[in-house]
Write a protein that holds these residues in place. Structure first.
Motif, short mmCIF file in Angstrom:
data_model
loop_
_atom_site.label_atom_id
_atom_site.label_comp_id
_atom_site.label_asym_id
_atom_site.label_seq_id
_atom_site.Cartn_x
_atom_site.Cartn_y
_atom_site.Cartn_z
N UNK A 131 3.76 -1.86 16.68
CA UNK A 131 3.67 -1.00 15.51
C UNK A 131 4.70 0.10 15.45
N UNK A 132 5.49 0.27 16.53
CA UNK A 132 6.46 1.37 16.57
C UNK A 132 7.57 1.19 15.54
N UNK A 133 8.03 -0.03 15.36
CA UNK A 133 9.12 -0.25 14.40
C UNK A 133 8.63 -0.02 12.98
N UNK A 134 7.41 -0.44 12.67
CA UNK A 134 6.85 -0.18 11.35
C UNK A 134 6.72 1.33 11.13
N UNK A 135 6.30 2.06 12.15
CA UNK A 135 6.17 3.51 12.02
C UNK A 135 7.50 4.15 11.69
N UNK B 127 0.81 -1.22 0.00
CA UNK B 127 0.00 0.00 0.00
C UNK B 127 0.84 1.27 0.00
N UNK B 128 2.16 1.17 -0.17
CA UNK B 128 3.03 2.35 -0.08
C UNK B 128 2.58 3.52 -0.96
N UNK B 129 2.14 3.29 -2.21
CA UNK B 129 1.69 4.45 -2.99
C UNK B 129 0.55 5.22 -2.34
N UNK B 130 -0.37 4.51 -1.69
CA UNK B 130 -1.45 5.20 -0.97
C UNK B 130 -0.92 5.88 0.29
N UNK B 131 -0.02 5.22 0.99
CA UNK B 131 0.49 5.77 2.25
C UNK B 131 1.31 7.03 2.01
N UNK B 132 2.14 7.02 0.97
CA UNK B 132 2.99 8.18 0.71
C UNK B 132 2.20 9.39 0.24
N UNK B 133 1.04 9.17 -0.38
CA UNK B 133 0.24 10.30 -0.85
C UNK B 133 -0.78 10.77 0.19
N UNK B 134 -0.98 10.00 1.26
CA UNK B 134 -1.94 10.38 2.30
C UNK B 134 -1.36 11.47 3.20
N UNK B 135 -2.25 12.24 3.80
CA UNK B 135 -1.81 13.27 4.73
C UNK B 135 -1.48 12.67 6.10
N UNK B 136 -2.23 11.64 6.49
CA UNK B 136 -2.03 11.00 7.78
C UNK B 136 -2.23 9.49 7.65
N UNK B 137 -1.41 8.73 8.36
CA UNK B 137 -1.54 7.27 8.42
C UNK B 137 -1.54 6.86 9.89
N UNK B 138 -2.55 6.14 10.29
CA UNK B 138 -2.60 5.63 11.66
C UNK B 138 -2.38 4.12 11.65
N UNK B 139 -1.36 3.67 12.38
CA UNK B 139 -1.11 2.24 12.56
C UNK B 139 -1.91 1.82 13.79
N UNK B 140 -2.87 0.95 13.57
CA UNK B 140 -3.84 0.62 14.62
C UNK B 140 -3.82 -0.88 14.91
N UNK B 141 -3.69 -1.22 16.17
CA UNK B 141 -3.68 -2.62 16.60
C UNK B 141 -4.86 -2.86 17.53
N UNK C 67 9.04 9.19 4.37
CA UNK C 67 8.39 10.50 4.45
C UNK C 67 6.93 10.43 4.82
N UNK C 68 6.49 9.31 5.40
CA UNK C 68 5.08 9.11 5.75
C UNK C 68 4.85 9.52 7.20
N UNK C 69 3.92 10.42 7.42
CA UNK C 69 3.56 10.86 8.77
C UNK C 69 2.64 9.82 9.40
N UNK C 70 3.09 9.20 10.48
CA UNK C 70 2.31 8.14 11.10
C UNK C 70 2.06 8.41 12.58
N UNK C 71 0.99 7.84 13.07
CA UNK C 71 0.73 7.74 14.50
C UNK C 71 0.47 6.28 14.81
N UNK C 72 0.77 5.88 16.04
CA UNK C 72 0.59 4.49 16.47
C UNK C 72 -0.41 4.46 17.60
N UNK C 73 -1.49 3.73 17.41
CA UNK C 73 -2.52 3.62 18.44
C UNK C 73 -2.97 2.17 18.57
N UNK C 74 -3.71 1.91 19.61
CA UNK C 74 -4.29 0.57 19.81
C UNK C 74 -5.65 0.74 20.45
#
Length: 280
Positions: A204-208, A175-189, A215-222
């Motif tokens: 999810x911290x290592x993936x973030x 999904x990298x093409x979608x992730x790189x073009x998105x404004x925000x990505x949330x890694x959710x467990x 260059x992908x802005x991510x947040x990690x939540x559960x």
């Protein structure tokens, strides 16, 4: 990385326009080539008793109906592609195997991404088995368009479902093409585990960190399922953050087990509220 070859699975007249619109929207952003595929299944008549014969007129009517649907699907696809001046081609497959046929699967395997309509039992479109076969056998990410009425709007927020499995890792990088073009990505467990290898607070911290290097802005939540299914938890969180796409791994458990007892993959195929990219 980008999506240059896009396969659009066009199963019925009811969903052909919507699926094609999503494929073309992606192709416009990437300069991609769209391949529209449709599987026309010939009529199979089962005889109950030796002396019973099918009515030839009824068989011909069913055959004509299938061929008419193929023509309607092709027309819906071609008219949209010609209007948008997009590079495209049309492929029609006929056989009893439907979307599990070798030709359809080979077309999917040669693509960057497959786009298909979400399973809807009330529409004469793909069955759940059709979508499962495409996802399980093609080895390519499958982008399922939800039954929600919204069109192919730009995706600003992505919910990335993460459980540390091989399948979820595959989905994240497919999904990298979608992730790189998105404004925000949330890694959710959902219900993150606590074990000697990893604390639930760092799931999810290592993936973030890896995605940040792209260059992908991510947040990690559960979140906790609180007695509900994981699919419900994913849909609820997607609604809360106004996500335009869910990214998730498929079939972390065996396909047979999911068919017998249900699972997250099967539930999201039916009930995802927003488009969902699945990889196995």
């Amino acid at each position: 990385m980008t999506y240059k070859t896009i396969v659009a699975v066009l199963s019925a007249a009811e969903d052909a326009g919507k699926v094609t619109d999503h494929a073309l929207a992606l192709a416009r952003r990437t300069g991609g080539h769209v391949i529209g595929i449709h599987a026309e299944i010939p009529v199979v008549v089962t005889l109950i008793a030796p002396m019973e014969y099918p009515d030839p007129n009824a068989v011909m009517d069913l055959q004509e109906r299938a061929q008419r649907q193929s023509r309607e699907v092709e027309q819906a696809f071609r008219s949209r592609c010609e209007r948008d001046d997009i590079s495209y081609e049309w492929r029609l497959f006929t056989g009893t195997a439907g979307y599990a046929s070798a030709g359809v699967i080979d077309s999917a395997r040669g693509a960057d991404i497959v786009i298909a309509g979400q399973f809807d039992p009330d529409v004469d479109g793909p069955s759940r088995e059709d979508i499962e076969d495409m996802l399980y056998e093609s080895g390519r990410p499958v982008y399922l368009i939800s039954n929600a009425p919204s069109g192919p709007a730009p995706i600003e927020r992505v919910l990335l479902a993460w459980n540390g499995s091989r399948e979820s890792a595959r989905a994240a990088f497919d999904a990298l093409p979608f992730l790189t073009s998105a404004r925000e990505v949330e890694i959710f467990t959902v219900d993150p585990p606590e074990n000697i290898m990893q604390s639930r607070d760092f799931c999810g911290a290592e993936l973030a960190a890896t995605l940040a290097r792209h260059g992908i802005k991510t947040t990690v939540t559960s979140g906790a399922s609180d007695g509900h299914s994981v699919a419900d938890a994913l849909n609820r969180r997607a609604t809360e953050i106004d996500a335009g796409l869910i990214v998730m791994g498929a079939y972390s458990h065996s396909r047979l087990r999911q068919r017998l007892f249900g699972g997250v993959t099967s539930a999201m195929m039916r009930n995802a509220r927003v488009p969902t990219l699945m990889s196995r």
